[in-house]
Motif scaffolding. Structure first.
Motif, PDB file in Angstrom:
ATOM      1  N   ASP A  43       0.830  -1.209   0.000  1.00 42.13           N
ATOM      2  CA  ASP A  43       0.000   0.000   0.000  1.00 42.13           C
ATOM      3  C   ASP A  43       0.862   1.257   0.000  1.00 42.13           C
ATOM      4  O   ASP A  43       0.497   2.273  -0.610  1.00 42.13           O
ATOM      5  CB  ASP A  43      -0.937   0.006   1.211  1.00 42.13           C
ATOM      6  N   LEU A  44       2.010   1.195   0.678  1.00 39.57           N
ATOM      7  CA  LEU A  44       2.950   2.315   0.666  1.00 39.57           C
ATOM      8  C   LEU A  44       3.461   2.559  -0.752  1.00 39.57           C
ATOM      9  O   LEU A  44       3.502   3.701  -1.220  1.00 39.57           O
ATOM     10  CB  LEU A  44       4.127   2.021   1.599  1.00 39.57           C
ATOM     11  N   LEU A  45       3.831   1.491  -1.434  1.00 38.94           N
ATOM     12  CA  LEU A  45       4.344   1.634  -2.793  1.00 38.94           C
ATOM     13  C   LEU A  45       3.273   2.167  -3.738  1.00 38.94           C
ATOM     14  O   LEU A  45       3.547   3.023  -4.585  1.00 38.94           O
ATOM     15  CB  LEU A  45       4.871   0.290  -3.286  1.00 38.94           C
ATOM     16  N   PRO A  85       0.486   5.388  10.135  1.00 42.36           N
ATOM     17  CA  PRO A  85       0.341   6.170   8.894  1.00 42.36           C
ATOM     18  C   PRO A  85       1.688   6.676   8.403  1.00 42.36           C
ATOM     19  O   PRO A  85       2.627   6.822   9.181  1.00 42.36           O
ATOM     20  CB  PRO A  85      -0.574   7.326   9.327  1.00 42.36           C
ATOM     21  N   CYS A  86       1.749   6.940   7.113  1.00 40.25           N
ATOM     22  CA  CYS A  86       3.011   7.414   6.534  1.00 40.25           C
ATOM     23  C   CYS A  86       2.734   8.559   5.564  1.00 40.25           C
ATOM     24  O   CYS A  86       1.940   8.423   4.636  1.00 40.25           O
ATOM     25  CB  CYS A  86       3.730   6.276   5.803  1.00 40.25           C
ATOM     26  N   THR A  87       3.410   9.671   5.806  1.00 36.09           N
ATOM     27  CA  THR A  87       3.356  10.831   4.916  1.00 36.09           C
ATOM     28  C   THR A  87       4.760  11.110   4.419  1.00 36.09           C
ATOM     29  O   THR A  87       5.710  11.153   5.204  1.00 36.09           O
ATOM     30  CB  THR A  87       2.809  12.068   5.652  1.00 36.09           C
ATOM     31  N   ILE A  90       7.760  13.070   6.388  1.00 38.83           N
ATOM     32  CA  ILE A  90       7.498  13.226   7.821  1.00 38.83           C
ATOM     33  C   ILE A  90       7.780  11.897   8.529  1.00 38.83           C
ATOM     34  O   ILE A  90       7.081  10.899   8.296  1.00 38.83           O
ATOM     35  CB  ILE A  90       6.054  13.677   8.094  1.00 38.83           C
ATOM     36  N   LEU A  91       8.784  11.889   9.400  1.00 37.40           N
ATOM     37  CA  LEU A  91       9.123  10.670  10.128  1.00 37.40           C
ATOM     38  C   LEU A  91       8.023  10.302  11.112  1.00 37.40           C
ATOM     39  O   LEU A  91       7.385  11.171  11.712  1.00 37.40           O
ATOM     40  CB  LEU A  91      10.437  10.852  10.881  1.00 37.40           C
ATOM     41  N   GLN A  92       7.812   9.009  11.272  1.00 39.73           N
ATOM     42  CA  GLN A  92       6.817   8.489  12.199  1.00 39.73           C
ATOM     43  C   GLN A  92       7.477   7.375  13.012  1.00 39.73           C
ATOM     44  O   GLN A  92       7.868   6.339  12.468  1.00 39.73           O
ATOM     45  CB  GLN A  92       5.610   7.940  11.419  1.00 39.73           C
ATOM     46  N   ILE A  93       7.612   7.611  14.319  1.00 43.37           N
ATOM     47  CA  ILE A  93       8.300   6.652  15.187  1.00 43.37           C
ATOM     48  C   ILE A  93       7.643   5.278  15.129  1.00 43.37           C
ATOM     49  O   ILE A  93       8.328   4.245  15.196  1.00 43.37           O
ATOM     50  CB  ILE A  93       8.354   7.184  16.637  1.00 43.37           C
TER      51      ILE A  93
END
Length: 344
Positions: A43-45, A85-87, A90-93
């Protein structure tokens, strides 16, 4: 197109908020003479491809399935889900564990499913450690995962390979870290992998001194005389093509007098890498020697400021994949030669 005997390469895009996912998509748009498996969240790709208006076909892979030769515009993906979630940018721990899980899966598949190499995209060490996961880098991760006591960091660009005796170590600690036993192990690994993974039958290695002008016969330091020279002589007596210790300020040649060796061995990080990165900025790669498999990587970071904007340059990732394929072919050929019992 037959995939039989073609290298099987794993690709990990790295930090999901960085440029790694879009570089992986750009890689997949080209033809490659190998079987490629991407370990990532599909889904990220898909989301990153849509953001960049890139068309990509993603096929989810299961471990009991065979791989086909890579076809442009297709990603065969071993799915691992993001933890949050991934933007882009923007890093997400929460997703730090995902990055490590992808690397762990790559190591597992190579060791147990006969893959030949892993090509790694950039990770963000800071956010991984902020998540409470001790992580100093890919090199140390794969060394620990494979229970490998000694590995060698080698960086390469077109026409130049530079290996390091010490890596991420304070300069004040370097002299004590360079011992005859360590230097012997490093040279042994470098020589063996140049043979088996690069296909160089009798490698030529240039060893740098530690001190300015390689110590000037002890006037500027005696490590060359007490540590480096004795090790070089030992290998020379065994028939190895090794020269040194050579002063670092003249060891890399020039435009009119290029380096005539297969690898240069530097004593510490900032002795060897500035020249390589100047020569091949954006086109260099990191190769870990000494592992039971091939690992190559980009020589740049996550570039969060470029993520999702279509500005990322895939040159380093492409070179890393090219080298992984080339090294895999050489390694396969070397194993076949040994299996037949014929000398290399």
């Amino acid at each position: 197109m037959k995939a039989l005997n073609k290298p099987k390469i794993i690709i990990t895009p790295g930090e999901p908020a960085g440029i790694g996912p879009e570089l992986a998509i750009q890689l997949a748009q080209k033809e490659w003479d190998a079987q490629l498996l991407f370990i990532a969240d599909p889904d990220l790709l898909k989301a990153r491809a849509q953001l960049l208006n890139q068309s990509i076909k993603i096929i989810q892979w299961q471990q009991d399935q065979s791989l086909a030769l890579h076809q442009a515009g297709t990603i065969i993906c071993n799915p691992i889900a993001l933890n949050g979630p991934c933007t882009a940018g923007i890093l997400q721990i929460d997703n730090a564990q995902y990055v490590v899980d992808c690397l762990s899966q790559a190591n597992h598949l190579i060791l147990h499913h006969q893959f030949d190499a892993v090509v790694t995209g950039p990770v963000h060490k800071g956010v991984i450690n902020q998540a409470g996961i001790p992580f100093t880098g890919h090199t140390e991760f794969f060394a620990s995962a494979t229970h490998t006591d000694e590995v060698v960091m080698l960086l390469a660009t077109e026409g130049l390979r530079v290996a390091l005796v010490t890596t991420h170590l304070a300069l004040s600690q370097v002299p004590k870290a360079i011992t005859q036993s360590k230097l012997s192990r490093i040279i042994g690994i470098l020589h063996q992998d140049l043979q088996t993974k690069f296909g160089i039958q009798n490698p030529k290695i240039r060893v740098l001194g530690l001190n300015p002008h390689a110590g000037e016969n002890g006037y500027l330091g005696d490590e060359e005389m007490t540590t480096i020279q004795p090790v070089i002589q030992k290998f020379q007596q065994q028939g190895f093509q090794i020269e040194g210790p050579v002063s670092a300020d003249t060891a890399f040649g020039s435009e009119h007098h290029p380096v005539q060796v297969d690898a240069i061995l530097a004593m510490y990080h900032d002795q060897g890498l500035p020249v390589l990165k100047y020569k091949g900025f954006g086109h260099g790669i990191n190769i870990t020697l000494g592992l039971p498999y091939i690992r190559t990587s980009v020589d740049h970071g996550t570039a969060l400021d470029l993520a999702g904007k279509g500005l990322a340059n895939p040159s380093s990732f492409e070179f890393a994949l090219q080298q992984a394929i080339h090294m895999s072919k050489q390694s396969i050929e070397s194993k076949l030669t040994l299996a037949k019992g014929t000398p290399q």
